[in-house]
Scaffold this motif. Sequence first.
Motif, mmCIF file in Angstrom:
data_model
loop_
_atom_site.group_PDB
_atom_site.id
_atom_site.type_symbol
_atom_site.label_atom_id
_atom_site.label_comp_id
_atom_site.label_asym_id
_atom_site.label_seq_id
_atom_site.Cartn_x
_atom_site.Cartn_y
_atom_site.Cartn_z
ATOM 1 N N VAL A 12 -4.736 -6.790 -8.580
ATOM 2 C CA VAL A 12 -4.007 -6.038 -9.608
ATOM 3 C C VAL A 12 -4.637 -4.666 -9.798
ATOM 4 N N LYS A 13 -5.966 -4.600 -9.787
ATOM 5 C CA LYS A 13 -6.650 -3.321 -9.937
ATOM 6 C C LYS A 13 -6.265 -2.363 -8.804
ATOM 7 N N LEU A 14 -6.204 -2.891 -7.585
ATOM 8 C CA LEU A 14 -5.853 -2.052 -6.447
ATOM 9 C C LEU A 14 -4.403 -1.593 -6.543
ATOM 10 N N GLU A 15 -3.513 -2.497 -6.936
ATOM 11 C CA GLU A 15 -2.109 -2.128 -7.076
ATOM 12 C C GLU A 15 -1.914 -1.106 -8.185
ATOM 13 N N ARG A 16 -2.599 -1.293 -9.300
ATOM 14 C CA ARG A 16 -2.504 -0.323 -10.398
ATOM 15 C C ARG A 16 -3.035 1.045 -9.968
ATOM 16 N N SER A 17 -4.072 1.039 -9.164
ATOM 17 C CA SER A 17 -4.625 2.300 -8.659
ATOM 18 C C SER A 17 -3.614 3.019 -7.782
ATOM 19 N N ALA A 18 -2.932 2.257 -6.925
ATOM 20 C CA ALA A 18 -1.907 2.845 -6.063
ATOM 21 C C ALA A 18 -0.734 3.356 -6.891
ATOM 22 N N GLU A 19 -0.342 2.586 -7.892
ATOM 23 C CA GLU A 19 0.740 2.997 -8.777
ATOM 24 C C GLU A 19 0.371 4.296 -9.506
ATOM 25 N N LEU A 20 -0.872 4.382 -9.956
ATOM 26 C CA LEU A 20 -1.346 5.587 -10.622
ATOM 27 C C LEU A 20 -1.333 6.773 -9.668
ATOM 28 N N TYR A 52 -9.323 -12.916 -2.750
ATOM 29 C CA TYR A 52 -9.165 -11.471 -2.555
ATOM 30 C C TYR A 52 -10.043 -11.002 -1.405
ATOM 31 N N ALA A 53 -11.274 -11.465 -1.360
ATOM 32 C CA ALA A 53 -12.178 -11.085 -0.272
ATOM 33 C C ALA A 53 -11.670 -11.614 1.069
ATOM 34 N N GLU A 54 -11.154 -12.833 1.072
ATOM 35 C CA GLU A 54 -10.670 -13.432 2.315
ATOM 36 C C GLU A 54 -9.456 -12.693 2.864
ATOM 37 N N ARG A 55 -8.608 -12.182 1.989
ATOM 38 C CA ARG A 55 -7.361 -11.542 2.411
ATOM 39 C C ARG A 55 -7.391 -10.028 2.202
ATOM 40 N N PHE A 56 -8.575 -9.469 2.001
ATOM 41 C CA PHE A 56 -8.715 -8.068 1.603
ATOM 42 C C PHE A 56 -7.975 -7.109 2.528
ATOM 43 N N LEU A 57 -8.186 -7.220 3.821
ATOM 44 C CA LEU A 57 -7.589 -6.263 4.746
ATOM 45 C C LEU A 57 -6.061 -6.357 4.745
ATOM 46 N N ASP A 58 -5.535 -7.557 4.637
ATOM 47 C CA ASP A 58 -4.082 -7.724 4.544
ATOM 48 C C ASP A 58 -3.551 -7.136 3.240
ATOM 49 N N ILE A 59 -4.303 -7.344 2.161
ATOM 50 C CA ILE A 59 -3.886 -6.820 0.857
ATOM 51 C C ILE A 59 -3.893 -5.299 0.866
ATOM 52 N N VAL A 60 -4.936 -4.711 1.430
ATOM 53 C CA VAL A 60 -5.025 -3.255 1.514
ATOM 54 C C VAL A 60 -3.835 -2.684 2.275
ATOM 55 N N ARG A 61 -3.514 -3.298 3.392
ATOM 56 C CA ARG A 61 -2.399 -2.808 4.201
ATOM 57 C C ARG A 61 -1.070 -2.967 3.452
ATOM 58 N N ALA A 62 -0.910 -4.081 2.761
ATOM 59 C CA ALA A 62 0.333 -4.327 2.028
ATOM 60 C C ALA A 62 0.493 -3.351 0.869
ATOM 61 N N VAL A 63 -0.583 -3.093 0.150
ATOM 62 C CA VAL A 63 -0.520 -2.160 -0.981
ATOM 63 C C VAL A 63 -0.230 -0.745 -0.487
ATOM 64 N N GLY A 64 -0.881 -0.343 0.593
ATOM 65 C CA GLY A 64 -0.626 0.982 1.145
ATOM 66 C C GLY A 64 0.816 1.150 1.563
ATOM 67 N N ASP A 65 1.365 0.128 2.222
ATOM 68 C CA ASP A 65 2.761 0.187 2.665
ATOM 69 C C ASP A 65 3.719 0.189 1.486
ATOM 70 N N ARG A 66 3.430 -0.629 0.490
ATOM 71 C CA ARG A 66 4.346 -0.750 -0.648
ATOM 72 C C ARG A 66 4.441 0.547 -1.439
ATOM 73 N N TYR A 67 3.314 1.205 -1.644
ATOM 74 C CA TYR A 67 3.293 2.394 -2.497
ATOM 75 C C TYR A 67 3.308 3.702 -1.716
ATOM 76 N N GLY A 68 3.188 3.629 -0.402
ATOM 77 C CA GLY A 68 3.213 4.847 0.396
ATOM 78 C C GLY A 68 1.992 5.714 0.222
ATOM 79 N N VAL A 69 0.833 5.093 -0.002
ATOM 80 C CA VAL A 69 -0.415 5.833 -0.149
ATOM 81 C C VAL A 69 -1.410 5.357 0.898
ATOM 82 N N THR A 70 -2.424 6.174 1.151
ATOM 83 C CA THR A 70 -3.513 5.786 2.041
ATOM 84 C C THR A 70 -4.588 5.094 1.216
#
Length: 294
Positions: free
Chosen positions: A102-110, A131-149
């Motif tokens: 949620v923190k990462l998604e909120r950061s991307a939203e911001l 979160y640690a186990e799926r971190f890289l997948d989560i990072v990629r998904a958040v970046g794609d969803r919000y269009g940020v690096t």
Amino acid sequence: MTAPVERHMTFTVPPLRAPSVDAMISVGMSTSCAYPLGLDSAFELSREVGFDGVEIMVTNDPATHRVERLLELSQQTSQPILSIHAPVLLLTHFVWGRDPRVKLERSAELAVAVGAPTVVAHPPFRWQGAYAERFLDIVRAVGDRYGVTVAIENMFPWKIAGRSMKMYAPGWDPSTMDCDAATLDFSHASLSGRDSLELARALDTRLRHVHLCDGSRASDDGGVFDEHLVPGHGVEPVDAVLNELAARGWSGSVIAEINTRKAGTQDARVAMMRETLEYARDALVVPRLHRLTA
């Protein structure tokens, strides 16, 4: 309870002020450079020194995650918001709740709301479970969803009482990860004993963001002192890394992340930041001028 990012609101994002050189590399300042002063002082410090914009370090201060206030300060000081640093420090454990995703998604939203193209994130602590186990997948998904690096920052190994402790998962070094983007922090590289130039080359095109600072090597007994010195005051090849990035036409952002807490006076803090900016300008401009005249 901290205020959430405002949704479904329309704001006028201030136009990016062009860097003072012909390069595409913006040189900004992290709001952490003004600590313990507030957010207003950070924006004003960046404007006074002449940086191209700011990176917002999201903290327990609600102003650091209120879109309307951030855009207001950006407009007042003509300082674009270049990047958002997610609240990943132990001191920000309760910002936006306890769920790190949620923190990462909120950061991307911001980031989207204030017009910043980049979110900086640390690797998770190993005890952060799924979160640690799926971190890289989560990072990629958040970046794609919000269009940020989402640029994963290099950290460092920890030693407690002389014993190595595995603190991060999948690790502290993004060059060994299957990630799309990374942030290079010179102070962290120093603590890890990793040569910054070699790390920049290992990351290659995945290096998208730089935290400008310096540091001394970790002591033999594993002491951890994350110094964030003014560049040139430590042992890292900061100028060589910036030279090489400029020469190859790199287009990320270089963000000063300097510890000024012991500056003593505001004049001393301003002087430290001016020295940092001048260092960056010199290292980034000279290779480009050479290339143009070669």
